[in-house]
Design a protein around this motif. Structure first.
Motif, mmCIF file in Angstrom:
data_model
loop_
_atom_site.group_PDB
_atom_site.id
_atom_site.type_symbol
_atom_site.label_atom_id
_atom_site.label_comp_id
_atom_site.label_asym_id
_atom_site.label_seq_id
_atom_site.Cartn_x
_atom_site.Cartn_y
_atom_site.Cartn_z
ATOM 1 N N LYS A 81 70.824 1.374 4.964
ATOM 2 C CA LYS A 81 71.709 1.066 3.853
ATOM 3 C C LYS A 81 71.091 -0.089 3.074
ATOM 4 C CE LYS A 81 76.548 0.515 2.895
ATOM 5 N NZ LYS A 81 77.890 0.500 3.373
ATOM 6 N N TYR A 92 70.829 6.094 3.503
ATOM 7 C CA TYR A 92 69.560 6.811 3.470
ATOM 8 C C TYR A 92 69.038 7.030 4.885
ATOM 9 C CZ TYR A 92 69.547 5.698 -1.465
ATOM 10 O OH TYR A 92 69.890 5.606 -2.786
ATOM 11 N N GLU A 106 71.267 14.555 0.477
ATOM 12 C CA GLU A 106 70.046 15.372 0.519
ATOM 13 C C GLU A 106 69.796 15.921 1.927
ATOM 14 O OE1 GLU A 106 67.088 13.571 -2.884
ATOM 15 O OE2 GLU A 106 67.366 12.388 -1.057
ATOM 16 N N SER A 150 68.582 10.725 0.785
ATOM 17 C CA SER A 150 69.967 10.276 0.801
ATOM 18 C C SER A 150 70.752 11.123 1.809
ATOM 19 C CB SER A 150 70.600 10.427 -0.587
ATOM 20 O OG SER A 150 70.784 11.792 -0.896
ATOM 21 N N LYS A 151 71.923 10.644 2.159
ATOM 22 C CA LYS A 151 72.774 11.379 3.092
ATOM 23 C C LYS A 151 73.053 12.788 2.565
ATOM 24 C CE LYS A 151 77.192 11.059 5.469
ATOM 25 N NZ LYS A 151 78.353 10.225 5.759
ATOM 26 N N LEU A 181 75.886 3.996 -0.602
ATOM 27 C CA LEU A 181 74.774 4.905 -0.346
ATOM 28 C C LEU A 181 74.168 4.681 1.037
ATOM 29 C CD1 LEU A 181 72.924 4.772 -3.773
ATOM 30 C CD2 LEU A 181 74.474 6.541 -2.946
#
Length: 92
Positions: A69, A78, A45, A42-43, A76
């Protein structure tokens, strides 16, 4: 004869550079994939794992880092771990 020597030195330097870049990429890839079951992060992370700011990640995206996305409505974002590693190691 000097040209052959110069050519050999340049070729050896390029090979050494490629090997160094690949080793950095492989090490970062192993570090980021450690204990992960999925090939993406994820962004948040990415920001936490690399110790960067949100602005830095946005700049990387403007410079070519691919975002992913989900198709469903969500905020969210990624990033594939491979893409992140290629961007920070190989695109320098």
């Amino acid at each position: 004869m000097n040209e052959d020597t110069l050519t050999n030195l340049v070729a050896r330097g390029l090979v050494d550079s490629v090997i160094t870049d690949f080793n950095q990429y492989a090490n970062k890839l192993l570090e980021l994939k450690k204990d992960r079951k999925l090939p993406y992060m994820s962004k948040q992370e990415v920001i936490n794992e690399l110790g960067i700011s949100d602005g830095t990640l946005d700049t990387w995206c403007k410079q070519g880092l691919q975002r992913y996305k989900p198709r469903y409505k969500t905020s969210l974002i990624y990033y594939l771990i491979d893409d992140v590693c290629k961007f920070i190691v190989l695109d320098n």
